[in-house]
Design a protein around this motif. Sequence first.
Motif, PDB file in Angstrom:
ATOM      1  N   LEU A 125      42.804  40.874  24.948  1.00  0.00           N
ATOM      2  CA  LEU A 125      41.230  40.286  24.589  1.00  0.00           C
ATOM      3  C   LEU A 125      40.309  41.300  24.343  1.00  0.00           C
ATOM      4  O   LEU A 125      39.301  41.052  23.943  1.00  0.00           O
ATOM      5  CB  LEU A 125      40.853  39.519  26.048  1.00  0.00           C
ATOM      6  N   VAL A 126      40.613  42.689  24.813  1.00  0.00           N
ATOM      7  CA  VAL A 126      39.843  43.561  24.410  1.00  0.00           C
ATOM      8  C   VAL A 126      39.667  43.845  22.808  1.00  0.00           C
ATOM      9  O   VAL A 126      38.596  44.487  22.474  1.00  0.00           O
ATOM     10  CB  VAL A 126      40.002  45.163  25.146  1.00  0.00           C
ATOM     11  N   ARG A 137      40.368  35.262  26.761  1.00  0.00           N
ATOM     12  CA  ARG A 137      39.670  35.800  28.067  1.00  0.00           C
ATOM     13  C   ARG A 137      39.756  34.500  29.253  1.00  0.00           C
ATOM     14  O   ARG A 137      39.817  35.114  30.278  1.00  0.00           O
ATOM     15  CB  ARG A 137      38.205  36.131  27.714  1.00  0.00           C
ATOM     16  N   THR A 294      39.860  51.931  38.374  1.00  0.00           N
ATOM     17  CA  THR A 294      39.957  51.324  39.812  1.00  0.00           C
ATOM     18  C   THR A 294      40.149  52.810  40.536  1.00  0.00           C
ATOM     19  O   THR A 294      39.685  52.896  41.910  1.00  0.00           O
ATOM     20  CB  THR A 294      40.691  50.292  40.079  1.00  0.00           C
ATOM     21  N   ALA A 297      37.186  54.775  41.464  1.00  0.00           N
ATOM     22  CA  ALA A 297      36.339  53.993  42.168  1.00  0.00           C
ATOM     23  C   ALA A 297      36.750  54.266  43.732  1.00  0.00           C
ATOM     24  O   ALA A 297      36.053  54.585  44.655  1.00  0.00           O
ATOM     25  CB  ALA A 297      36.277  52.582  42.111  1.00  0.00           C
ATOM     26  N   ILE A 350      30.423  51.677  43.317  1.00  0.00           N
ATOM     27  CA  ILE A 350      30.701  51.790  41.908  1.00  0.00           C
ATOM     28  C   ILE A 350      29.584  52.051  41.114  1.00  0.00           C
ATOM     29  O   ILE A 350      29.822  52.563  39.880  1.00  0.00           O
ATOM     30  CB  ILE A 350      31.282  50.425  41.712  1.00  0.00           C
ATOM     31  N   ILE A 359      29.625  52.726  26.406  1.00  0.00           N
ATOM     32  CA  ILE A 359      30.282  51.640  25.822  1.00  0.00           C
ATOM     33  C   ILE A 359      30.088  51.811  24.465  1.00  0.00           C
ATOM     34  O   ILE A 359      28.805  52.252  24.047  1.00  0.00           O
ATOM     35  CB  ILE A 359      29.895  50.457  26.267  1.00  0.00           C
ATOM     36  N   LYS A 384      24.017  53.302  29.249  1.00  0.00           N
ATOM     37  CA  LYS A 384      23.982  52.166  30.561  1.00  0.00           C
ATOM     38  C   LYS A 384      23.017  53.096  31.642  1.00  0.00           C
ATOM     39  O   LYS A 384      23.328  53.077  32.713  1.00  0.00           O
ATOM     40  CB  LYS A 384      25.170  52.062  31.260  1.00  0.00           C
ATOM     41  N   PHE A 391      29.802  47.177  34.746  1.00  0.00           N
ATOM     42  CA  PHE A 391      30.798  46.484  34.462  1.00  0.00           C
ATOM     43  C   PHE A 391      30.395  46.056  32.880  1.00  0.00           C
ATOM     44  O   PHE A 391      30.926  45.014  32.375  1.00  0.00           O
ATOM     45  CB  PHE A 391      31.246  45.362  35.100  1.00  0.00           C
ATOM     46  N   ARG A 396      31.407  40.329  26.999  1.00  0.00           N
ATOM     47  CA  ARG A 396      32.566  41.371  26.993  1.00  0.00           C
ATOM     48  C   ARG A 396      32.538  41.965  28.470  1.00  0.00           C
ATOM     49  O   ARG A 396      33.127  43.138  28.585  1.00  0.00           O
ATOM     50  CB  ARG A 396      32.323  42.447  26.035  1.00  0.00           C
ATOM     51  N   GLY A 400      38.084  42.335  34.818  1.00  0.00           N
ATOM     52  CA  GLY A 400      38.611  42.509  36.071  1.00  0.00           C
ATOM     53  C   GLY A 400      37.647  43.071  37.409  1.00  0.00           C
ATOM     54  O   GLY A 400      38.156  43.709  38.065  1.00  0.00           O
ATOM     55  N   GLN A 407      40.029  45.239  45.298  1.00  0.00           N
ATOM     56  CA  GLN A 407      41.005  46.471  45.761  1.00  0.00           C
ATOM     57  C   GLN A 407      40.145  47.340  46.561  1.00  0.00           C
ATOM     58  O   GLN A 407      40.754  48.027  47.439  1.00  0.00           O
ATOM     59  CB  GLN A 407      41.677  47.073  44.587  1.00  0.00           C
TER      60      GLN A 407
HETATM   61  C1  HEM Z   1      35.501  49.942  38.948  1.00  0.00           C
HETATM   62  C2  HEM Z   1      36.450  49.638  38.118  1.00  0.00           C
HETATM   63  C3  HEM Z   1      36.120  49.458  36.595  1.00  0.00           C
HETATM   64  C4  HEM Z   1      35.118  49.578  35.975  1.00  0.00           C
HETATM   65  C5  HEM Z   1      33.749  50.563  36.331  1.00  0.00           C
HETATM   66  C6  HEM Z   1      35.086  48.677  34.793  1.00  0.00           C
HETATM   67  C7  HEM Z   1      34.109  48.725  33.706  1.00  0.00           C
HETATM   68  C8  HEM Z   1      34.214  48.056  32.583  1.00  0.00           C
HETATM   69  C9  HEM Z   1      33.518  47.973  31.541  1.00  0.00           C
HETATM   70  C10 HEM Z   1      32.080  48.621  31.513  1.00  0.00           C
HETATM   71  C11 HEM Z   1      33.662  47.084  30.483  1.00  0.00           C
HETATM   72  C12 HEM Z   1      32.912  46.759  29.286  1.00  0.00           C
HETATM   73  C13 HEM Z   1      33.328  47.331  28.057  1.00  0.00           C
HETATM   74  C14 HEM Z   1      32.468  47.145  27.058  1.00  0.00           C
HETATM   75  O1  HEM Z   1      31.926  46.221  26.780  1.00  0.00           O
HETATM   76  O2  HEM Z   1      33.189  47.741  25.631  1.00  0.00           O
HETATM   77  C15 HEM Z   1      34.903  46.686  30.903  1.00  0.00           C
HETATM   78  C16 HEM Z   1      35.717  45.719  30.065  1.00  0.00           C
HETATM   79  C17 HEM Z   1      37.080  45.427  30.638  1.00  0.00           C
HETATM   80  N1  HEM Z   1      37.665  45.489  31.937  1.00  0.00           N
HETATM   81 FE1  HEM Z   1      36.808  46.737  33.249  1.00  0.00          FE
HETATM   82  N2  HEM Z   1      36.259  47.934  34.699  1.00  0.00           N
HETATM   83  C18 HEM Z   1      36.916  48.101  36.049  1.00  0.00           C
HETATM   84  C19 HEM Z   1      38.063  47.635  36.426  1.00  0.00           C
HETATM   85  C20 HEM Z   1      38.874  46.676  35.732  1.00  0.00           C
HETATM   86  C21 HEM Z   1      40.046  46.169  36.207  1.00  0.00           C
HETATM   87  C22 HEM Z   1      40.656  46.139  37.468  1.00  0.00           C
HETATM   88  C23 HEM Z   1      40.369  45.451  35.066  1.00  0.00           C
HETATM   89  C24 HEM Z   1      41.839  44.691  35.126  1.00  0.00           C
HETATM   90  C25 HEM Z   1      42.926  44.797  35.786  1.00  0.00           C
HETATM   91  C26 HEM Z   1      39.522  45.716  33.906  1.00  0.00           C
HETATM   92  C27 HEM Z   1      39.736  44.994  32.764  1.00  0.00           C
HETATM   93  C28 HEM Z   1      38.789  45.070  31.628  1.00  0.00           C
HETATM   94  C29 HEM Z   1      38.928  44.518  30.465  1.00  0.00           C
HETATM   95  C30 HEM Z   1      40.114  43.345  30.003  1.00  0.00           C
HETATM   96  C31 HEM Z   1      37.832  44.488  29.793  1.00  0.00           C
HETATM   97  C32 HEM Z   1      37.400  43.835  28.380  1.00  0.00           C
HETATM   98  C33 HEM Z   1      36.804  42.617  28.430  1.00  0.00           C
HETATM   99  C34 HEM Z   1      36.639  41.829  27.228  1.00  0.00           C
HETATM  100  O3  HEM Z   1      36.522  42.511  25.999  1.00  0.00           O
HETATM  101  O4  HEM Z   1      36.314  40.711  27.197  1.00  0.00           O
HETATM  102  N3  HEM Z   1      38.641  46.452  34.376  1.00  0.00           N
HETATM  103  N4  HEM Z   1      35.066  47.155  31.999  1.00  0.00           N
END
Ligand code: HEM
Length: 449
Positions: A125-126, A137, A294, A297, A350, A359, A384, A391, A396, A400, A407
Amino acid sequence: MKIEMSACFWVAVVIPLAALLWWWNDCWYALPFRRPHLPPGYMGIPLLGEMLPFLYYFKILRRPDDFINAKRTKFGDGVGMYRTHLFGSPMIIACTPSSNKFVLQSESSFAVKWTNKELVGPTSLVAVEGDSHTRVRGIVVRAINQPNALRKITLMVQPRITASLKSWSQRGRITAYKEAKKIVFANTAKYFASFETDHVLDTLDDLFMGLLGGLRAYPLNFPGTAFHHALKCRRKAEVIFRQELETRKKSEGSVPKNDLMESLMHMKVEDKQLSDTEVIDNIVSLVVGGYVSTSLAVMWAIYYLAKYPQVLQKLREEHVPISKKLKGDFITYEEIASCKYTAKVVEEVIRMANIAAFIFRTAKKDVDYRGYRIPKGWTVEAPKTGSYLVFGGGTRICAGNMFARLQLTIIIHHLAVGYRWKLVNPNAGMSYLPHPKLEDEVEINISQI
Ligand code: HEM
């Protein structure tokens, strides 16, 4: 005569040459008749662009915000966008909440940017776009980020957390980041694919660290480069997950495993299941998204709670009564949801940790924003600042985010009710690349209460 010669040499050769180098990228990319209406800024010298000042602010001065502040001072606040050239590409930095939101919410104009989709998995999905993204997604978020999944995860992760915290206190002094990584990785491997043996965990951990090392590296694919190594690690990790998936398909009908792989293999959106490759790509990309983020964090929570004992005290007041009621049982998802003060602490940790500080997007076409133009193909970087976009945002937004919060909350619960700890180096310095982190990775002395 000699003095005149050398003065002429400077005026005729050295100064024009230096000026040409200094303005090279601006002449090459940004002359108004070639590309009108670009945001203000400076694009640096050939090939390197502004990498040297960028590294100077991030690595030497250790004041990353001043990289942007210097631009504000020089070019004015404007619309919160500056042109530059970083990581080998012409780039627009969007650095206000409104310009960030504009970029993150315009999926038709901007695509996610990865150095190489092979590393994260081309069908994950990324990496996918449009309808495929919506479909994948939907499945992934259901399997990992919604109450039914979170309820299951809450109970599944706690044996490892309680055993690890006990072992920390027995050792007395530990490095929080290193230990947090072990807990997060073991629990991730357990929930994602029911992998629990030390041998498999160690192998996968090495492979994922190798993969992550190549994620932002220059995509030079020959032996010796971080990128080449990352690709090799990615392929080896894929083999391990594929073998597991094949084994499950052969033993279809036997007791199902209650994990993410099982969910992804069977979930459907509009009657369509994920293919085997989609299952594997998504598991790999979820480890990539969730592992280091994580763990960081958790490290920051341990750091800030040592720095702010009054906050830890209030957490204890919220958690000790729950713990007494539980009489040794694990905390449940519903009890976690009732901890209002803890939820605020988790958000604040966070936010302050600023884990995903940048990003990246690519403009799919020429995009106009408040009188300025972002040219097709240029990178857009959203650092940002000044807004709660930890997040990300738009379609997008982190898939998670609830899983990460959960957690963190569970670890805080067990730490608050059972442990006291102190920082070994309360004045430790910071490093900022690739993520903001304390230099000593938060060494603590820890004991049971
Ligand atoms: C404190 C922990 C976390 C932070 C600060 C964080 C931050 C982010 C951010 C800023 C993005 C957006 C990236 C973009 O737009 O290019 C993102 C996307 C994503 N994150 Fe996290 N994340 C965290 C934990 C997790 C966890 C635990 C998972 C899964 C196990 C995860 C899975 C994903 C996925 C799959 C995307 C892509 C979503 C998409 O494209 O639709 N993240 N994360």
